[in-house]
Scaffold this active site. Structure first.
Site, PDB file in Angstrom:
ATOM      1  N   SER A 168       0.847  -1.201   0.000  1.00  0.00           N
ATOM      2  CA  SER A 168       0.000   0.000   0.000  1.00  0.00           C
ATOM      3  C   SER A 168       0.877   1.244   0.000  1.00  0.00           C
ATOM      4  O   SER A 168       1.830   1.337   0.782  1.00  0.00           O
ATOM      5  CB  SER A 168      -0.922   0.000   1.217  1.00  0.00           C
ATOM      6  OG  SER A 168      -1.779  -1.133   1.181  1.00  0.00           O
ATOM      7  N   TYR A 199      -5.070  15.235   2.603  1.00  0.00           N
ATOM      8  CA  TYR A 199      -4.100  14.356   1.931  1.00  0.00           C
ATOM      9  C   TYR A 199      -3.222  13.662   2.966  1.00  0.00           C
ATOM     10  O   TYR A 199      -3.014  12.439   2.903  1.00  0.00           O
ATOM     11  CB  TYR A 199      -3.221  15.143   0.958  1.00  0.00           C
ATOM     12  CG  TYR A 199      -2.158  14.271   0.327  1.00  0.00           C
ATOM     13  CD1 TYR A 199      -2.495  13.337  -0.652  1.00  0.00           C
ATOM     14  CD2 TYR A 199      -0.823  14.364   0.715  1.00  0.00           C
ATOM     15  CE1 TYR A 199      -1.535  12.518  -1.226  1.00  0.00           C
ATOM     16  CE2 TYR A 199       0.146  13.549   0.149  1.00  0.00           C
ATOM     17  CZ  TYR A 199      -0.219  12.625  -0.821  1.00  0.00           C
ATOM     18  OH  TYR A 199       0.744  11.808  -1.376  1.00  0.00           O
ATOM     19  N   LYS A 203      -2.853   9.503   3.654  1.00  0.00           N
ATOM     20  CA  LYS A 203      -1.600   8.730   3.635  1.00  0.00           C
ATOM     21  C   LYS A 203      -1.345   8.074   4.995  1.00  0.00           C
ATOM     22  O   LYS A 203      -0.802   6.963   5.062  1.00  0.00           O
ATOM     23  CB  LYS A 203      -0.441   9.639   3.234  1.00  0.00           C
ATOM     24  CG  LYS A 203      -0.514  10.133   1.798  1.00  0.00           C
ATOM     25  CD  LYS A 203      -0.330   9.007   0.778  1.00  0.00           C
ATOM     26  CE  LYS A 203      -1.564   8.460   0.160  1.00  0.00           C
ATOM     27  NZ  LYS A 203      -1.305   7.371  -0.815  1.00  0.00           N
TER      28      LYS A 203
END
Length: 312
Positions: A168, A199, A203
């Site tokens: 990932s 964002y 993550k």
């Protein structure tokens, strides 16, 4: 200097890589999916895999761009990837993609959850009204992986090393993230947070997801890891202003570098030992934000995501 600042500096300006695409072993007989792979890092990953004889599914949203990329890679490698239509921002599309793959293949050896979006306009949300970055980068990949779990587990059982791998894509920006469940869908909290913070959250969420996948399915042969591909010049910056991009470009590396850590984790012999690990540029094991590894948080996010997809 604190852990966050020192880690971000080390990952943003890493030493020259010692690992290269030439180190990828022969992958004859291996079936691989790479999401978001018609451009940037994903395309570089596909190129390296094709050069080592893997059967590669290019899972992309835009068929025209994917077909063009497949033809370009065929000229470069002499091998042809297989297009798989996948829109990570549409959960029904994710389900259709998984079902299409499972109609064609009985095995899946490596899944690169590579696709993503960065800093889109705040008005953009997924087809299911989730924040576009959280919905694409985390929830879409979770659902795709979740649907493919039976195939992954069955493949591990018959593989010589009894393992398959799920990689990932995280980011150095996860160090600035956290999870605010109130921002996962559109609303005042999400809009107040802003695209940059969302964002970083996505993550961070990728790392939480990868760690929880490792905890839940490591004993069934799934090796799950999160990878920071590095600060790269790619299509990911398409939503940035010219000035923002010029400032960031001072610390960007070619996209070919971005494939290195993914390939190391996904194909190297030592990669079977990386379950639950965080890999950083270039092809080294790193130390992520410690709270992203919290099993309580991992369970909370996993259960929330299961609730979102159970009736699709």
């Amino acid at each position: 200097m604190g852990h966050t600042a020192s880690s971000m500096l080390a990952e943003s300006w890493p030493a020259a890589p010692k690992y290269s695409v030439d180190d990828v072993p022969d992958l004859t007989g291996k079936v691989v999916i790479v999401t978001g792979s018609n451009t940037g890092v994903g395309k570089e990953i596909v190129k390296a895999l094709l050069n080592r004889n893997a059967k590669v599914y290019m899972a992309s949203r835009n068929e025209d761009k994917a077909v063009h990329a497949i033809e370009d890679l065929r000229r470069l490698t002499g091998k042809e990837a297989v297009f798989l239509k996948l829109d990570l921002a549409d959960l029904k599309s994710v389900k259709a993609a998984a079902e299409e793959f499972q109609r064609k293949e009985k095995e899946l050896h490596i899944l690169f959850n590579n696709g993503g979006v960065m800093f889109p306009p705040i008005d953009e949300v997924t087809a299911d009204a989730y924040d576009l970055q959280m919905g694409t980068n985390v929830l879409g990949h979770f659902y795709f992986t979740w649907l493919l779990l039976p195939t992954l587990i069955a493949t591990a059982q018959v593989s010589p090393d009894k393992h398959v791998r799920v990689i990932s894509t995280a980011s150095v920006m996860h160090y600035l993230g956290g999870l605010d469940f109130n921002t996962f869908k559109d609303g005042p909290a999400r809009r107040k947070a802003g695209s940059f913070k969302l964002y970083c959250q996505s993550k961070y969420g990728d790392l939480v997801f990868a760690s929880e996948l490792a905890r839940r399915y490591g004993d069934q042969g799934i090796v799950s890891m999160a990878v920071n591909p590095g600060n790269l010049s790619s299509d990911l910056q398409r939503h940035m202003s010219w000035l923002e991009y010029r400032i960031m470009a001072l610390g960007l590396y070619p996209t070919s570098y971005g494939a290195l850590t993914h390939l190391w984790g996904g194909t190297s012999p030592e990669g079977v030992e990386f379950n639950g690990k965080y890999l950083r540029p270039w092809a080294t094991v790193g130390s992520p934000s410690p709270d992203a590894l919290d099993p309580v948080l991992g369970k909370q996010l996993w259960e929330w995501m299961e609730e979102q997809v159970e009736h699709i």
